[in-house]
Design a protein around this motif. Structure first.
Motif, PDB file in Angstrom:
ATOM      1  N   VAL A   2      74.609 152.350  89.445  1.00  0.00           N
ATOM      2  CA  VAL A   2      74.165 153.498  89.996  1.00  0.00           C
ATOM      3  C   VAL A   2      74.117 154.597  88.846  1.00  0.00           C
ATOM      4  N   GLN A   3      73.142 155.524  88.935  1.00  0.00           N
ATOM      5  CA  GLN A   3      73.116 156.421  87.966  1.00  0.00           C
ATOM      6  C   GLN A   3      72.800 157.762  88.907  1.00  0.00           C
ATOM      7  N   LEU A   4      73.512 159.070  88.620  1.00  0.00           N
ATOM      8  CA  LEU A   4      73.368 160.202  89.223  1.00  0.00           C
ATOM      9  C   LEU A   4      73.002 161.078  88.189  1.00  0.00           C
ATOM     10  N   GLU A   5      71.827 161.904  88.841  1.00  0.00           N
ATOM     11  CA  GLU A   5      71.287 162.858  87.848  1.00  0.00           C
ATOM     12  C   GLU A   5      71.282 164.242  88.553  1.00  0.00           C
ATOM     13  N   GLU A   6      72.183 165.211  87.987  1.00  0.00           N
ATOM     14  CA  GLU A   6      72.179 166.469  88.667  1.00  0.00           C
ATOM     15  C   GLU A   6      71.280 167.358  87.998  1.00  0.00           C
ATOM     16  N   SER A   7      70.820 168.308  88.959  1.00  0.00           N
ATOM     17  CA  SER A   7      70.276 169.563  88.174  1.00  0.00           C
ATOM     18  C   SER A   7      70.192 170.734  89.217  1.00  0.00           C
ATOM     19  N   GLY A   8      69.745 171.906  88.744  1.00  0.00           N
ATOM     20  CA  GLY A   8      69.735 173.024  89.838  1.00  0.00           C
ATOM     21  C   GLY A   8      70.667 173.965  89.171  1.00  0.00           C
ATOM     22  N   GLY A   9      71.691 173.597  88.337  1.00  0.00           N
ATOM     23  CA  GLY A   9      72.686 174.805  87.897  1.00  0.00           C
ATOM     24  C   GLY A   9      72.124 175.940  87.168  1.00  0.00           C
ATOM     25  N   GLY A  10      72.837 176.967  86.793  1.00  0.00           N
ATOM     26  CA  GLY A  10      72.571 178.111  86.060  1.00  0.00           C
ATOM     27  C   GLY A  10      73.418 179.459  86.377  1.00  0.00           C
ATOM     28  N   LEU A  11      72.953 180.462  86.004  1.00  0.00           N
ATOM     29  CA  LEU A  11      73.654 181.857  85.973  1.00  0.00           C
ATOM     30  C   LEU A  11      73.155 182.467  87.179  1.00  0.00           C
ATOM     31  N   VAL A  12      73.877 182.914  88.017  1.00  0.00           N
ATOM     32  CA  VAL A  12      73.505 183.869  89.184  1.00  0.00           C
ATOM     33  C   VAL A  12      74.586 185.032  89.267  1.00  0.00           C
ATOM     34  N   GLN A  13      73.916 186.060  89.934  1.00  0.00           N
ATOM     35  CA  GLN A  13      75.056 187.071  90.045  1.00  0.00           C
ATOM     36  C   GLN A  13      75.640 187.031  91.516  1.00  0.00           C
ATOM     37  N   ALA A  14      76.705 187.269  91.537  1.00  0.00           N
ATOM     38  CA  ALA A  14      77.671 187.513  92.633  1.00  0.00           C
ATOM     39  C   ALA A  14      76.752 187.655  93.942  1.00  0.00           C
ATOM     40  N   GLY A  15      77.015 186.930  95.131  1.00  0.00           N
ATOM     41  CA  GLY A  15      76.124 187.160  96.188  1.00  0.00           C
ATOM     42  C   GLY A  15      74.880 186.286  96.243  1.00  0.00           C
ATOM     43  N   GLY A  16      74.667 185.842  95.072  1.00  0.00           N
ATOM     44  CA  GLY A  16      73.220 184.843  95.112  1.00  0.00           C
ATOM     45  C   GLY A  16      73.590 183.482  95.480  1.00  0.00           C
ATOM     46  N   LEU A  18      72.134 179.170  94.884  1.00  0.00           N
ATOM     47  CA  LEU A  18      71.507 178.179  93.929  1.00  0.00           C
ATOM     48  C   LEU A  18      71.532 176.886  94.870  1.00  0.00           C
ATOM     49  N   ARG A  19      70.727 176.006  94.574  1.00  0.00           N
ATOM     50  CA  ARG A  19      70.668 174.938  95.084  1.00  0.00           C
ATOM     51  C   ARG A  19      70.743 173.662  94.285  1.00  0.00           C
ATOM     52  N   LEU A  20      71.842 172.772  94.109  1.00  0.00           N
ATOM     53  CA  LEU A  20      71.884 171.682  93.318  1.00  0.00           C
ATOM     54  C   LEU A  20      71.422 170.655  93.868  1.00  0.00           C
ATOM     55  N   SER A  21      70.613 169.528  92.924  1.00  0.00           N
ATOM     56  CA  SER A  21      70.121 168.384  93.544  1.00  0.00           C
ATOM     57  C   SER A  21      70.876 167.293  92.759  1.00  0.00           C
ATOM     58  N   CYS A  22      71.099 166.093  93.430  1.00  0.00           N
ATOM     59  CA  CYS A  22      71.521 165.028  92.682  1.00  0.00           C
ATOM     60  C   CYS A  22      70.570 163.900  92.906  1.00  0.00           C
ATOM     61  N   VAL A  23      69.872 163.358  91.998  1.00  0.00           N
ATOM     62  CA  VAL A  23      68.885 162.146  92.259  1.00  0.00           C
ATOM     63  C   VAL A  23      69.666 160.731  92.037  1.00  0.00           C
ATOM     64  N   ALA A  24      69.908 159.864  92.708  1.00  0.00           N
ATOM     65  CA  ALA A  24      70.568 158.683  92.595  1.00  0.00           C
ATOM     66  C   ALA A  24      69.420 157.330  92.450  1.00  0.00           C
ATOM     67  N   SER A  25      69.868 156.820  91.390  1.00  0.00           N
ATOM     68  CA  SER A  25      69.071 155.465  90.893  1.00  0.00           C
ATOM     69  C   SER A  25      69.750 154.193  90.851  1.00  0.00           C
ATOM     70  N   THR A  78      67.965 161.500  97.091  1.00  0.00           N
ATOM     71  CA  THR A  78      68.557 162.784  96.532  1.00  0.00           C
ATOM     72  C   THR A  78      69.569 163.352  97.622  1.00  0.00           C
ATOM     73  N   VAL A  79      70.546 164.019  97.152  1.00  0.00           N
ATOM     74  CA  VAL A  79      71.482 164.780  97.749  1.00  0.00           C
ATOM     75  C   VAL A  79      71.367 166.351  97.170  1.00  0.00           C
ATOM     76  N   TYR A  80      71.801 167.079  98.134  1.00  0.00           N
ATOM     77  CA  TYR A  80      71.721 168.710  97.624  1.00  0.00           C
ATOM     78  C   TYR A  80      72.875 169.358  97.858  1.00  0.00           C
ATOM     79  N   LEU A  81      73.212 170.342  97.518  1.00  0.00           N
ATOM     80  CA  LEU A  81      74.129 171.221  97.578  1.00  0.00           C
ATOM     81  C   LEU A  81      73.460 172.679  97.691  1.00  0.00           C
ATOM     82  N   GLN A  82      73.203 173.344  98.775  1.00  0.00           N
ATOM     83  CA  GLN A  82      72.877 174.738  98.858  1.00  0.00           C
ATOM     84  C   GLN A  82      74.319 175.697  98.870  1.00  0.00           C
ATOM     85  N   MET A  83      74.179 176.386  98.058  1.00  0.00           N
ATOM     86  CA  MET A  83      75.291 177.168  97.791  1.00  0.00           C
ATOM     87  C   MET A  83      74.986 178.846  97.929  1.00  0.00           C
TER      88      MET A  83
END
Length: 122
Positions: A2-16, A18-25, A78-83
């Protein structure tokens, strides 16, 4: 394998948000417990959120309850993390994790992604 590839990180201000994604193969996520963990500088890696292999149960670390939501799209494997309502203390490298049939824990993970950086400025 199994391989997992994350994306969606970045810089955000407090209160903002982000949504992270993880695609599994290599295996369908309907056979994998999936989760998100994070590691801040100088700290141990910690559990954030998990979703059971059948998608029927989720669990969250106390400090993110009500702010983060884990979900999945089986068609996209794909699995997501809405933050939402992000705070500076959420700054960390976020890892996607998978475990065969059971939900991942701090001590039981079969597969890790490479991580995606989340930085929250105050």
């Amino acid at each position: 394998q199994v391989q997992l590839e994350e994306s969606g990180g970045g810089l955000v201000q407090a209160g903002g948000s982000l949504r992270l994604s993880c695609v599994a193969s290599g295996q369908t996520i309907t056979q994998l417990g999936m989760g998100w963990f994070r590691q801040a500088p100088g700290k141990a890696r910690e559990f954030v959120a998990v979703i059971r292999f059948d998608g029927r149960e989720t669990d969250y670390e106390d400090s993110v309850k009500g702010r983060f939501t884990i979900s999945r799209d089986t068609a996209k494997n794909t699995v997501y993390l809405q933050m939402d309502s992000l705070a500076p203390e959420d700054t960390a490298l976020y890892y996607c994790a998978a475990r065969r049939r059971f939900t991942p824990t701090n001590t039981h993970v079969d597969y890790w992604g490479q991580g995606t950086q989340v930085t929250v400025s105050s």
